[in-house]
Design a protein around this motif. Structure first.
Motif, PDB file in Angstrom:
ATOM      1  N   GLN A  62      10.079  35.817   2.177  1.00 28.90           N
ATOM      2  CA  GLN A  62      11.198  35.507   2.836  1.00 28.90           C
ATOM      3  C   GLN A  62      11.605  34.042   2.904  1.00 28.90           C
ATOM      4  OE1 GLN A  62      11.926  37.224   6.564  1.00 28.90           O
ATOM      5  NE2 GLN A  62      14.298  36.833   6.677  1.00 28.90           N
ATOM      6  N   VAL A  65      12.305  32.683  -0.531  1.00 31.72           N
ATOM      7  CA  VAL A  65      13.641  33.091  -1.447  1.00 31.72           C
ATOM      8  C   VAL A  65      14.923  32.311  -0.531  1.00 31.72           C
ATOM      9  CG1 VAL A  65      15.102  34.964  -2.025  1.00 31.72           C
ATOM     10  CG2 VAL A  65      12.517  35.069  -2.307  1.00 31.72           C
ATOM     11  N   GLU A  66      14.575  32.675   0.942  1.00 31.29           N
ATOM     12  CA  GLU A  66      15.832  32.091   1.804  1.00 31.29           C
ATOM     13  C   GLU A  66      15.237  31.209   2.961  1.00 31.29           C
ATOM     14  OE1 GLU A  66      17.748  35.561   3.692  1.00 31.29           O
ATOM     15  OE2 GLU A  66      17.908  36.571   1.621  1.00 31.29           O
ATOM     16  N   ALA A  72      15.560  24.356   3.223  1.00 30.88           N
ATOM     17  CA  ALA A  72      16.723  24.600   2.352  1.00 30.88           C
ATOM     18  C   ALA A  72      17.137  23.543   1.465  1.00 30.88           C
ATOM     19  CB  ALA A  72      17.786  25.293   3.252  1.00 30.88           C
ATOM     20  N   ASP A  76      14.960  25.503  -5.598  1.00 32.56           N
ATOM     21  CA  ASP A  76      14.371  26.488  -5.704  1.00 32.56           C
ATOM     22  C   ASP A  76      13.252  26.348  -6.631  1.00 32.56           C
ATOM     23  OD1 ASP A  76      16.277  27.860  -3.956  1.00 32.56           O
ATOM     24  OD2 ASP A  76      17.355  28.812  -5.962  1.00 32.56           O
TER      25      ASP A  76
END
Length: 116
Positions: A62, A65-66, A72, A76
């Motif tokens: 988690q 991915v997020e 953030a 990626d």
């Protein structure tokens, strides 16, 4: 620099200690007391270890991915690459969690620095 500036609000530290450390230590001690006689190869402990590993894997997935907060801002590909590099080193060092985590962190820090 005074001690008050270094530590900050000591009331907040006291609340953190009372609310976070003491309840955690009680459960650790109870677990040590009750679990002291359990065989490490027993089916119960194998199941508990599997559940704990699955929960940890879910939390890590988690976060990758997020990502929350400052993570953030990391691309990626760099996050996935850090996980991959950590996994490879983990497997090459005969399952050294420390080596895998340090490798993933260094990979991400160097990648973020290189990308700017």
């Amino acid at each position: 620099m005074s001690v008050a500036q270094l530590i900050g609000d000591w009331h907040a530290l006291a609340v953190l200690f009372v609310a976070g450390v003491i309840p955690n230590q009680i459960w650790r001690m109870l677990g040590l007391w009750f679990g002291g006689g359990i065989d490490e190869g027993s089916e119960l402990l194998v199941w508990v270890r599997a559940v704990a590993t699955a929960i940890l894997a879910g939390v890590i997935a988690q976060i990758v991915v997020e990502p929350p907060g400052a993570l953030a801002s990391v691309p990626d590909g760099l996050r996935y690459g850090a996980v991959g590099a950590g996994l490879v080193v983990f497997l090459l060092t005969r399952r050294s969690i420390f080596a895998g985590v340090v490798t993933g962190e260094v990979f991400m820090l160097v990648g973020k620095w290189w990308l700017g």
